[in-house]
Design a protein around this motif. Structure first.
Motif, PDB file in Angstrom:
ATOM      1  N   ILE A   1      -4.452  -0.960   7.144  1.00 37.86           N
ATOM      2  CA  ILE A   1      -4.580   0.209   6.695  1.00 37.86           C
ATOM      3  C   ILE A   1      -5.849   0.803   6.609  1.00 37.86           C
ATOM      4  CG2 ILE A   1      -4.152   1.647   4.641  1.00 37.86           C
ATOM      5  CD1 ILE A   1      -2.417  -0.754   3.809  1.00 37.86           C
ATOM      6  N   PRO A   2      -6.060   2.351   7.269  1.00 39.25           N
ATOM      7  CA  PRO A   2      -7.142   3.100   7.560  1.00 39.25           C
ATOM      8  C   PRO A   2      -7.604   3.318   6.127  1.00 39.25           C
ATOM      9  CG  PRO A   2      -5.376   4.461   8.157  1.00 39.25           C
ATOM     10  CD  PRO A   2      -4.841   2.963   7.913  1.00 39.25           C
ATOM     11  N   SER A   3      -8.954   3.319   5.814  1.00 38.21           N
ATOM     12  CA  SER A   3      -9.356   3.864   4.638  1.00 38.21           C
ATOM     13  C   SER A   3      -9.689   5.517   4.533  1.00 38.21           C
ATOM     14  CB  SER A   3     -10.937   3.499   4.417  1.00 38.21           C
ATOM     15  OG  SER A   3     -11.692   3.696   5.187  1.00 38.21           O
ATOM     16  N   ARG A   4      -9.784   6.095   3.420  1.00 40.92           N
ATOM     17  CA  ARG A   4     -10.039   7.385   3.348  1.00 40.92           C
ATOM     18  C   ARG A   4     -11.180   7.936   4.261  1.00 40.92           C
ATOM     19  NH1 ARG A   4     -13.656  10.204   1.007  1.00 40.92           N
ATOM     20  NH2 ARG A   4     -14.586   8.709  -0.316  1.00 40.92           N
TER      21      ARG A   4
ATOM     22  N   THR B   1      -4.147   5.887   0.864  1.00 33.84           N
ATOM     23  CA  THR B   1      -3.982   4.586   1.477  1.00 33.84           C
ATOM     24  C   THR B   1      -4.780   3.613   0.907  1.00 33.84           C
ATOM     25  OG1 THR B   1      -5.802   5.324   2.778  1.00 33.84           O
ATOM     26  CG2 THR B   1      -3.825   5.695   3.581  1.00 33.84           C
ATOM     27  N   GLU B   2      -5.599   4.075  -0.115  1.00 36.72           N
ATOM     28  CA  GLU B   2      -6.355   2.907  -0.988  1.00 36.72           C
ATOM     29  C   GLU B   2      -5.670   2.484  -2.312  1.00 36.72           C
ATOM     30  OE1 GLU B   2     -10.308   4.886  -1.373  1.00 36.72           O
ATOM     31  OE2 GLU B   2     -10.766   4.536   0.691  1.00 36.72           O
ATOM     32  N   LYS B   3      -4.530   2.996  -2.531  1.00 36.78           N
ATOM     33  CA  LYS B   3      -3.714   2.789  -3.951  1.00 36.78           C
ATOM     34  C   LYS B   3      -3.107   1.492  -3.722  1.00 36.78           C
ATOM     35  CE  LYS B   3      -1.752   6.405  -5.894  1.00 36.78           C
ATOM     36  NZ  LYS B   3      -0.800   7.505  -6.053  1.00 36.78           N
ATOM     37  N   ASP B   4      -3.220   0.744  -4.645  1.00 34.24           N
ATOM     38  CA  ASP B   4      -2.398  -0.506  -4.916  1.00 34.24           C
ATOM     39  C   ASP B   4      -1.003  -0.518  -4.264  1.00 34.24           C
ATOM     40  OD1 ASP B   4      -4.765  -1.823  -5.414  1.00 34.24           O
ATOM     41  OD2 ASP B   4      -4.469  -1.811  -7.559  1.00 34.24           O
ATOM     42  N   GLY B   5      -0.367   0.608  -4.740  1.00 32.60           N
ATOM     43  CA  GLY B   5       1.035   0.410  -4.584  1.00 32.60           C
ATOM     44  C   GLY B   5       1.562   0.806  -3.092  1.00 32.60           C
ATOM     45  N   PHE B   6       0.598   1.611  -2.495  1.00 30.87           N
ATOM     46  CA  PHE B   6       0.661   1.825  -1.090  1.00 30.87           C
ATOM     47  C   PHE B   6       0.397   0.572  -0.202  1.00 30.87           C
ATOM     48  CE2 PHE B   6      -0.880   3.415   3.214  1.00 30.87           C
ATOM     49  CZ  PHE B   6       0.435   4.245   3.717  1.00 30.87           C
ATOM     50  N   LYS B   7      -0.598  -0.132  -0.702  1.00 30.38           N
ATOM     51  CA  LYS B   7      -1.143  -1.365   0.240  1.00 30.38           C
ATOM     52  C   LYS B   7       0.182  -2.294  -0.024  1.00 30.38           C
ATOM     53  CE  LYS B   7      -6.104  -0.948  -0.670  1.00 30.38           C
ATOM     54  NZ  LYS B   7      -7.126  -1.471  -1.220  1.00 30.38           N
ATOM     55  N   LEU B   8       0.502  -2.499  -1.190  1.00 36.76           N
ATOM     56  CA  LEU B   8       1.819  -3.252  -1.282  1.00 36.76           C
ATOM     57  C   LEU B   8       2.869  -3.047  -0.320  1.00 36.76           C
ATOM     58  CD1 LEU B   8       3.079  -5.707  -2.575  1.00 36.76           C
ATOM     59  CD2 LEU B   8       3.829  -4.243  -4.642  1.00 36.76           C
ATOM     60  N   LEU B   9       3.206  -1.722  -0.216  1.00 43.96           N
ATOM     61  CA  LEU B   9       4.152  -1.278   0.559  1.00 43.96           C
ATOM     62  C   LEU B   9       4.007  -1.615   2.143  1.00 43.96           C
ATOM     63  CD1 LEU B   9       6.877   0.480   1.187  1.00 43.96           C
ATOM     64  CD2 LEU B   9       5.268   2.572   1.334  1.00 43.96           C
ATOM     65  N   MET B  10       2.813  -1.210   2.325  1.00 48.22           N
ATOM     66  CA  MET B  10       2.494  -1.449   4.012  1.00 48.22           C
ATOM     67  C   MET B  10       2.405  -3.159   4.279  1.00 48.22           C
ATOM     68  SD  MET B  10       2.447   1.438   5.145  1.00 48.22           S
ATOM     69  CE  MET B  10       2.281   0.835   6.968  1.00 48.22           C
ATOM     70  N   LYS B  11       1.946  -3.791   3.052  1.00 46.58           N
ATOM     71  CA  LYS B  11       2.026  -5.236   3.427  1.00 46.58           C
ATOM     72  C   LYS B  11       3.528  -5.787   3.447  1.00 46.58           C
ATOM     73  CE  LYS B  11       0.116  -9.517   1.479  1.00 46.58           C
ATOM     74  NZ  LYS B  11      -0.463 -10.103   0.136  1.00 46.58           N
ATOM     75  N   THR B  12       4.454  -5.175   2.984  1.00 48.81           N
ATOM     76  CA  THR B  12       5.792  -5.770   2.997  1.00 48.81           C
ATOM     77  C   THR B  12       6.614  -5.232   4.287  1.00 48.81           C
ATOM     78  OG1 THR B  12       5.902  -5.341   0.555  1.00 48.81           O
ATOM     79  CG2 THR B  12       8.085  -5.579   1.982  1.00 48.81           C
ATOM     80  N   VAL B  13       6.265  -3.888   4.725  1.00 47.12           N
ATOM     81  CA  VAL B  13       6.768  -3.307   5.840  1.00 47.12           C
ATOM     82  C   VAL B  13       6.155  -3.606   7.354  1.00 47.12           C
ATOM     83  CG1 VAL B  13       7.852  -1.421   4.687  1.00 47.12           C
ATOM     84  CG2 VAL B  13       5.576  -1.026   5.740  1.00 47.12           C
ATOM     85  N   ALA B  14       4.747  -3.817   7.059  1.00 43.06           N
ATOM     86  CA  ALA B  14       4.078  -4.112   8.235  1.00 43.06           C
ATOM     87  C   ALA B  14       2.807  -5.048   7.967  1.00 43.06           C
ATOM     88  CB  ALA B  14       3.642  -2.773   8.969  1.00 43.06           C
TER      89      ALA B  14
END
Length: 494
Positions: A24-27, A6-19
């Motif tokens: 996003i919760p941290s580790r 959940t702390e990876k840049d790619g995942f953050k970008l994905l979640m920013k796009t869809v929601a």
């Protein structure tokens, strides 16, 4: 996936796009959420287990090769209280810090039972592999009568011992393994092979049951493509001869019933202990008539049957299996080849019913293992169907000295393979009230330690190079939560 995903840049970008509004919760937050969920569901499942009378256990030891750690895994199997339905749960995956002596294993097993509030008298059966240390631990802690060696593991030993006793067969299999290994290690050879074949070759692995059968099966199907490919590579091992290929086909035919029997008994969501005696009977009856032309293959066949008799020749005298088989309306005494063993098992059932009657006077499905019921004569259960059709004409009539429940049950015709065992006992409970009380512990019994081994297959997907810093506590919590059904997962929301 690793908790820090959940702390990876790619995942953050994905979640920013869809929601975009979702935080996003941290580790660390996810770790706390997992721990909180574990505490709630652990309490719920613990309360459920406290009301269960009979629990079967499977246990095994697994090595995490990434961190060079060892874990003891244990699974529990029982019938739900609301309805006759089999349930399973991961009771623990303990990180082991000390030597795996039987004394230490006893301590670890005891700790798990204490943690879950399970009494020893609730345990009806413990299934393990054939390792001396874990067998001795179960003998000393639970009693020898409650230990059961894994049927699938023992069946695999029958095949391995037969291979070891037949040198020519062992040499042939090694030659085939070398050819398969060549393709696995040579990118050029694999690319050339893939141009003419849509199938991939399979390699046998000593620790994986039936892998020799799967390797031979795929090799024989692809033999023409293999032969036309290896001639293009001077470094390739020699292709086996036509005679050797013929022998390999005969070996595959002999191993096919073993593969079918192992698969049938590796489930954990349906009754398996009651299938051991019928499957062994079907296995022998399937292998005996197989026509073998080559002397080498014939020697292997004889070794298979000899090893089967050595390891399972007196299986009907194991009352756990005999009683479990008799109390399944599909089988009853249909597969009994030893009248004395069958009589002893029926006598034990009779005594159990009398004990229940005495206690009462003093105090006054899910998938249930439906087997394939098709008409294919190659099906392992075709032996059972043929046997049932022959005996249906003259079903044995049992003595009036028996308790009414048992006498009436045994005198009824056997059910078809497709009928649900658990549904039968759920609907026939009012008809056979005392017999149902006897049968319930046997419905929860598993015949193999596959559930605990399957547990470690999941463990290998969790402990990877990218998530190798999981603590033993977090790992255990993830394994427990992952073993629960969706219904259990939402228990805290009800």
């Amino acid at each position: 996936m690793p908790l820090w995903s959940t702390e990876k840049d790619g995942f953050k970008l994905l979640m920013k796009t869809v929601a975009p509004k979702y935080k996003i919760p941290s580790r660390k937050t996810i770790t706390k959420l997992i721990s909180s969920k574990y505490d709630v569901l652990y309490t719920q499942i613990k309360n459920k287990l406290s009301l269960v009378e009979n629990i079967a256990l499977t246990t095994d030891i697994w090595t995490d090769t990434i961190n060079t750690k060892r874990y003891l895994g244990m699974t529990g199997h029982f019938l739900s209280l609301s309805k006759l339905q089999l349930e399973s749960v991961t009771l623990g995956v303990l990180e082991l810090q000390e030597r795996h002596t039987s004394e230490n294993i006893i301590g670890w097993l005891n700790n798990l039972l204490v943690k879950w509030g399970i009494e020893k008298n609730q345990i009806i059966l413990v299934v393990t592999d054939n390792g001396a240390n874990i067998k001795n631990a179960v003998y000393n802690f639970f009693g020898k009568a409650k230990h059961l060696p894994c049927f699938a593991h023992t069946l695999n030993l029958v095949v391995q011992n037969a291979l070891d006793d037949t040198n020519d067969i062992a040499n042939l299999i090694n030659e085939i393994k070398r050819l398969v290994t060549f393709f696995k290690h040579s990118v050029a050879a694999t690319d050339e092979f893939n141009k003419i074949s849509k199938l991939k070759l399979k390699q046998s692995i000593p620790t994986r049951w039936n892998s020799i059968y799967y390797m031979l099966q795929r090799f024989i199907i692809c033999s023409d493509n293999i032969a036309s490919t290896i001639v293009k590579f001077h470094s390739s091992p020699p292709m086996i001869s036509g005679t050797q290929l013929f022998i390999a086909k005969e070996i595959m035919f002999l191993l096919k019933p073993f593969e079918a029997a192992t698969k049938e008994l590796c489930g954990q969501n349906y009754v398996t202990a009651s299938k051991v005696i019928p499957l062994l009977h079907c296995l022998i009856k399937k292998n005996e008539p197989i026509e073998i032309k080559n002397v080498i293959s014939l020697d292997f066949k004889n070794n298979l049957l000899k090893n089967l008799n050595t390891r399972f020749g007196r299986v009907e005298y194991l009352e756990i299996f005999s009683i479990a088989t008799i109390l399944v309306p599909r089988f009853k005494t249909l597969h009994s080849n030893d009248p004395i063993a069958s009589s002893k098992a029926i006598g034990t059932i009779k005594n159990k019913i009398i004990d229940i009657r005495t206690e009462c006077s003093e105090s006054s499905s899910s998938n249930a293992g439906n087997s394939s019921d098709d008409e294919n004569p190659d099906n392992l259960w075709s032996v059972h169907k043929e046997l049932g059709s022959k005996k249906a004409v003259n079903e044995p009539m049992y003595s009036n000295e028996m308790p009414t429940d048992l006498k009436h049950y045994l005198n009824q015709p056997t059910l078809s393979l497709g009928d649900d065992i658990l549904t039968f006992w759920d609907t026939h409970g009012p008809i056979y009230p005392k017999l149902k009380k006897v049968v319930e512990p046997y419905l929860a019994m598993v015949a193999t330690s596959v559930p605990s081994e399957r547990l470690f297959s999941k463990a290998g997907q969790i402990v990877t190079d990218s998530s190798n810093r999981l603590t033993g506590k977090n790992f255990n919590q993830l394994m427990f939560l992952g073993s629960l059904s969706e219904k259990d997962w939402h228990l805290d929301l009800i």
